[in-house]
Design a protein around this motif. Structure first.
Motif, PDB file in Angstrom:
ATOM      1  N   THR A 255      26.138 -75.419  30.202  1.00 38.65           N
ATOM      2  CA  THR A 255      27.583 -75.600  30.413  1.00 38.65           C
ATOM      3  C   THR A 255      28.134 -74.455  31.244  1.00 38.65           C
ATOM      4  N   VAL A 256      27.681 -73.241  30.913  1.00 36.87           N
ATOM      5  CA  VAL A 256      28.174 -72.078  31.651  1.00 36.87           C
ATOM      6  C   VAL A 256      27.651 -72.112  33.081  1.00 36.87           C
ATOM      7  N   ALA A 257      26.370 -72.469  33.245  1.00 34.07           N
ATOM      8  CA  ALA A 257      25.754 -72.413  34.568  1.00 34.07           C
ATOM      9  C   ALA A 257      26.333 -73.460  35.502  1.00 34.07           C
ATOM     10  N   TYR A 258      26.617 -74.658  34.970  1.00 33.34           N
ATOM     11  CA  TYR A 258      27.063 -75.729  35.850  1.00 33.34           C
ATOM     12  C   TYR A 258      28.510 -76.098  35.601  1.00 33.34           C
ATOM     13  N   SER A 261      32.662 -72.431  32.291  1.00 34.85           N
ATOM     14  CA  SER A 261      32.199 -71.267  31.532  1.00 34.85           C
ATOM     15  C   SER A 261      33.158 -70.897  30.413  1.00 34.85           C
ATOM     16  N   SER A 262      34.462 -71.115  30.621  1.00 32.38           N
ATOM     17  CA  SER A 262      35.396 -70.662  29.594  1.00 32.38           C
ATOM     18  C   SER A 262      35.426 -71.595  28.398  1.00 32.38           C
TER      19      SER A 262
ATOM     20  N   VAL B 104      40.281 -71.974  21.669  1.00 29.48           N
ATOM     21  CA  VAL B 104      39.629 -71.814  22.979  1.00 29.48           C
ATOM     22  C   VAL B 104      40.399 -72.580  24.048  1.00 29.48           C
ATOM     23  N   ILE B 105      40.795 -73.812  23.723  1.00 27.36           N
ATOM     24  CA  ILE B 105      41.501 -74.634  24.709  1.00 27.36           C
ATOM     25  C   ILE B 105      42.843 -74.006  25.058  1.00 27.36           C
ATOM     26  N   VAL B 106      43.557 -73.556  24.028  1.00 30.87           N
ATOM     27  CA  VAL B 106      44.862 -72.934  24.260  1.00 30.87           C
ATOM     28  C   VAL B 106      44.713 -71.683  25.122  1.00 30.87           C
TER      29      VAL B 106
END
Lengths: 292, 313
Positions: A255-258, A261-262, B104-106
């Motif tokens: 997920t982070v790589a493609y 990331s947040s 996290v979403i917020v």
């Protein structure tokens, strides 16, 4: 790129597996979710960190120290927070709430003792890197992979072949019958909690090494990942916990790589919801019957 | 009079009321024997929906707060449906995870302003005093200042909401729905065998809890002028859970008393504020070991009723 990410994912996932194993062992034997596992893991990480930075011991000695401290902490939790509840007939939520109490206590204790800032391991270990074909792997990653897979295989073997391992499995199957068969179940429960917490402590040092950050709040986020793996692999299923951890780790890294990331921390929860919809007993769980 | 009504005391009273409303929200979910650890998440949805509606879309407050509650409630149905088919522990984990994901979403969305949070939310107090002046009413009564009057009015509104909720819960307990809740709490399989649609009632209790948590979130957004993702983290959930654990979750008054004690206690023990969470943790463990039913249970009420009844004879 792909292979590199796969190795990173496996490294991350193997630490998740170790954490999830702690949950699974306690879930299997006591049939409760130990919400304080993440915080025991965090304390283990701090003990390891302080052993390395202040006593300048070898990293493996630090892991052993972390394991012993966490195991003792686990025993203390069992005596104070879990055993009194087993004597009485209480709601099945009582142990859950009690362990949440232990978790909050430990996190706040760590905040007061160690401060809120994130602390790092000395950097000599992370600096050593090797090139294996397309993959660049650091010494830290090798230690993590070696330790976690080694521990998982030892645990697997120990549970299936040794006398004590069989006693643990019997207790997990049915605690009253185990008692009738002459197994000292109280001792087994103690042993299981110590084992699970010790594994958590080692995982704490490994995660602290890999992220190069140890902080009091790491317990909560890691605990949540462990819980996600617990559901993903099936409650109380050891193989499920091992493979589920690897799956989650790889999924997060990709997920982070493609892309997003947040939203990395949201992956675990997305998987829980998906699993609960499609296969509520978990990927490797059976609907009923034996747990291990 | 002036000393009793100083801004600090009034503010604490307002917080007691909001926390008591949150206590009712966890009571409703617990009344079917389900533990939800996502109340802070639902609060957060309610608060953000409400704050965005009033600050960015210019909605009136009295409309935005219910909308926030409904948004939280809808979300709870989406979360609860898969989780409630299983045993209670799944719900606890799923909702715990949900709370973290909301955080996290917020943190990442633009509309919620990330880690900075939303500030400049119009407070209920100023809204009320503006409304008063637009009706041509005086903004202050007797010897009270403008601020005191508006805070008192806010407090009055909160008390009314709480009284309504308590009335609602008491009436609910005597209704078909409330009896179904109690049956599920006592024994889920037996309740199912009696023909009670357990999934439906558990979902209903869960959604009601989320609705009230969402409304409490909306209210708190309009009381504190600022909301950020940190306001609705896991610790908030634990605090809400503590209201029910300390006060007891058999009766609706339990969590309210719990909220009252746990909001006043930190104010009295300001010097020990570093150790507040440690005390909370120890409190959870001790309560579970010695009095898992909480301070106020049905037996407590029966005991005092019989004692006082005999005294009057």
């Amino acid at each position: 790129m792909f292979w590199q990410q796969l190795v990173n994912g496996l490294t991350l996932g193997s630490t998740y597996s170790l954490v999830a194993l702690g949950y699974t062992l306690i879930m299997g034997v006591l049939n409760i979710i130990n919400m304080a596992h993440g915080e025991i893991f965090m304390i283990g990480a701090f003990v390891g960190l302080y052993l390395v930075t202040y006593f300048e011991v070898n990293i493996f000695v630090a892991m052993a120290g972390a394991m012993v401290t966490s195991a003792l902490l686990g025993c203390l939790m069992e005596t104070v927070a879990l055993r009194p509840l087993r004597r009485k007939a209480v709601s099945h939520l009582a142990p859950l709430i009690s362990t949440i109490g232990v978790a909050i206590f430990l996190e706040s204790l760590a905040l007061n003792l160690f401060g809120p800032q994130s602390q790092a391991f000395p950097t000599e270990l992370a600096a050593v890197q090797m090139q294996l074909g397309p993959i660049r792997i650091s010494l830290v990653q090798i230690i993590i992979l070696g330790m976690s897979f080694g521990l998982m295989f030892v645990l697997r073997f120990w549970l299936s072949k040794t006398r004590v391992g069989k006693a643990i499995r019997t207790t997990a199957e049915n605690i009253e019958t185990a008692n009738l068969l002459g197994i000292n179940t109280n001792k087994i429960i103690f042993l299981t909690v110590a084992l699970a917490s010790g594994l958590g402590g080692i995982a704490g040092v490994l995660v602290g090494l890999s992220f190069n950050a140890v902080e009091p709040t790491m317990g909560l986020s890691m605990g949540l990942k462990g819980l996600a793996v617990l559901i993903l692999g099936g409650m109380g299923n050891i193989t499920g916990a091992m493979l589920g951890g690897l799956i989650l780790g790889i999924a997060e890294v990709f997920t982070v790589a493609y892309g997003a990331s947040s939203y990395r921390d949201a992956v675990a929860f997305g998987m829980i919801i998906l699993i609960l919809f499609i296969r509520p007993q978990g990927l490797f769980g059976k609907r009923q019957g034996g747990r291990f | 009079m002036d000393m009793l009504l100083n801004q600090y005391y009034l503010q604490i009273a307002v917080f007691v009321m909001v926390n008591a409303i949150l206590g009712v929200s966890i009571y409703l979910t617990l009344s079917t024997g389900q533990l939800s650890l996502g109340n802070a998440g639902f609060m957060s949805i309610g608060a953000y929906t409400c704050a965005i509606l009033t600050v960015k879309a210019g909605f009136p407050v009295y409309l935005a707060i219910p909308i926030g509650g409904i948004a939280a409630s809808l979300m709870s149905i989406i979360i609860g449906f898969p989780a409630l088919r299983l045993t209670g522990i799944y719900l606890a984990i799923a909702t715990l995870g949900f709370g973290e994901v909301v955080r996290v979403i917020v943190l990442n969305l633009k509309i919620t302003n990330g880690a900075l949070g939303i500030s400049g939310i119009p407070t209920l107090g100023t809204k009320i005093s503006k409304m008063l002046s637009s009706f041509g009413l005086p903004q202050k009564f007797g010897g009270l200042s403008v601020q005191q009057t508006s805070t008192l009015l806010v407090l009055l509104i909160l008390v009314l909401i709480l009284v309504f909720l308590v009335f609602f819960c008491v009436r609910l307990n005597r209704s078909r729905v409330g009896r179904a809740f109690a049956a599920i709490k006592a024994d889920e399989s037996a309740a199912e065998a009696m023909g009670i649609n357990t999934t439906y009632y558990k979902l209903l209790a869960f959604a009601l809890g989320a609705l009230i948590a969402g409304i409490a979130g909306g209210l708190s957004a309009h009381l504190t002028f600022f909301i950020g993702p940190k306001d609705f983290a896991y610790h908030r959930t634990v605090e809400i859970l503590l209201y029910a654990v300390l006060g007891g979750s058999d009766l609706v008054f339990g969590p309210i008393v719990g909220a009252l004690i746990l909001t006043l206690l930190p104010e009295l023990l300001r010097s020990a504020s570093n150790y507040r969470l440690m005390i909370y943790g120890a409190l959870l463990v001790t309560m579970m070991a010695f009095r898992p039913q909480g301070l106020i249970s049905e037996e407590t009420v029966r005991f005092w009723k019989s004692k006082l009844g005999r005294g009057s004879k």
